[in-house]
Design an enzyme around this catalytic site. Structure first.
Site, short mmCIF file in Angstrom:
data_model
loop_
_atom_site.label_atom_id
_atom_site.label_comp_id
_atom_site.label_asym_id
_atom_site.label_seq_id
_atom_site.Cartn_x
_atom_site.Cartn_y
_atom_site.Cartn_z
N HIS A 1 -10.04 -5.45 -3.87
CA HIS A 1 -9.01 -5.42 -3.18
C HIS A 1 -9.15 -6.03 -1.36
CE1 HIS A 1 -9.40 -1.28 -2.42
NE2 HIS A 1 -9.02 -1.27 -1.78
N ASN B 1 -12.78 -3.13 2.49
CA ASN B 1 -13.47 -1.81 2.56
C ASN B 1 -15.12 -2.11 1.76
OD1 ASN B 1 -12.88 -1.34 5.39
ND2 ASN B 1 -10.92 0.20 3.68
N ASP C 1 0.63 -1.18 0.34
CA ASP C 1 0.01 -0.22 -0.05
C ASP C 1 0.74 1.47 -0.15
OD1 ASP C 1 -3.13 0.59 0.26
OD2 ASP C 1 -2.01 1.84 0.78
N ILE C 2 0.27 1.86 -0.62
CA ILE C 2 1.29 3.60 -1.15
C ILE C 2 1.37 4.14 0.42
CG2 ILE C 2 -0.65 5.23 -1.99
CD1 ILE C 2 1.34 5.68 -3.67
P1 AMP Z 1 -9.55 1.78 0.25
O1 AMP Z 1 -9.72 2.82 0.82
O2 AMP Z 1 -10.29 0.02 1.15
O3 AMP Z 1 -10.61 1.04 -0.97
O4 AMP Z 1 -8.19 1.13 -0.39
C1 AMP Z 1 -7.06 1.53 -1.30
C2 AMP Z 1 -5.85 2.07 -0.69
O5 AMP Z 1 -4.80 1.89 -1.80
C3 AMP Z 1 -5.47 2.79 0.16
O6 AMP Z 1 -4.90 1.60 1.46
C4 AMP Z 1 -4.76 3.37 -0.41
O7 AMP Z 1 -3.42 3.93 0.60
C5 AMP Z 1 -3.88 2.36 -1.40
N1 AMP Z 1 -3.46 2.93 -2.52
C6 AMP Z 1 -3.82 4.44 -3.59
N2 AMP Z 1 -2.69 4.23 -4.45
C7 AMP Z 1 -2.67 3.35 -4.53
C8 AMP Z 1 -0.99 2.71 -5.64
N3 AMP Z 1 -0.86 3.86 -6.82
N4 AMP Z 1 -0.56 2.09 -5.15
C9 AMP Z 1 -0.70 1.59 -4.14
N5 AMP Z 1 -1.69 1.60 -3.25
C10 AMP Z 1 -2.24 2.70 -3.79
#
Ligand code: AMP
Ligand code: ZN
Length: 114
Positions: free
Chosen positions: A101, A88, A31-32
């Site tokens: 995810h 989520n 996760d970023i």
């Molecule tokens: P959610 O809020 O459950 O939809 O999770 C989405 C997740 O994706 C969040 O924890 C973000 O930090 C993560 N995220 C968003 N953009 C990226 C990216 N480019 N690379 C890795 N993780 C990401």
């Protein structure tokens, strides 16, 4: 696959990302914006917008995603201590990316809300 979807763009290769795992059904990334010392995402290669859209036929995919999450937790050294697997769902569920995810969170004591 939709071209305005972040995770579909990772599947197609349009967006380069380091993959910790990659198979015919799913892949995994860090996760970023990690909320724990270990925070990984296991992502299906097909576009499913939310867990609300999941049907019984997706069982093998979800089984694979869970097995991959467990294997990565082991590889990251958090398996014994415990970790959290989370989907989520929708706005109030905290979903921000509308391609399902599985979050793998661990490496610290997690509270009730994470
Ligand atoms: P959610 O809020 O459950 O939809 O999770 C989405 C997740 O994706 C969040 O924890 C973000 O930090 C993560 N995220 C968003 N953009 C990226 C990216 N480019 N690379 C890795 N993780 C990401
Ligand atoms: Zn997508």
């Amino acid at each position: 696959m939709t071209t305005d979807c972040l995770f579909c763009n990772m599947v197609s290769g349009e967006m380069a990302v380091e993959k910790l795992h990659d198979d015919d059904l799913c892949f995994a990334i860090r996760d970023i914006n990690p909320r724990a010392p270990v925070h990984l995402l296991v992502i299906p290669k097909i576009h499913i917008a939310t867990m609300r859209d999941v049907q019984e036929e997706h069982g093998p995919l979800l089984g694979r995603m869970t097995a991959v999450a467990n294997r990565l937790a082991e590889a990251e050294g958090i398996s014994e201590r415990g970790y959290r697997l989370t989907f989520n769902v929708g706005d109030e569920g905290g979903q921000t990316v509308y391609h399902i995810h599985l979050h793998v969170l661990g490496g610290r004591q997690l509270g009730a809300e994470g």
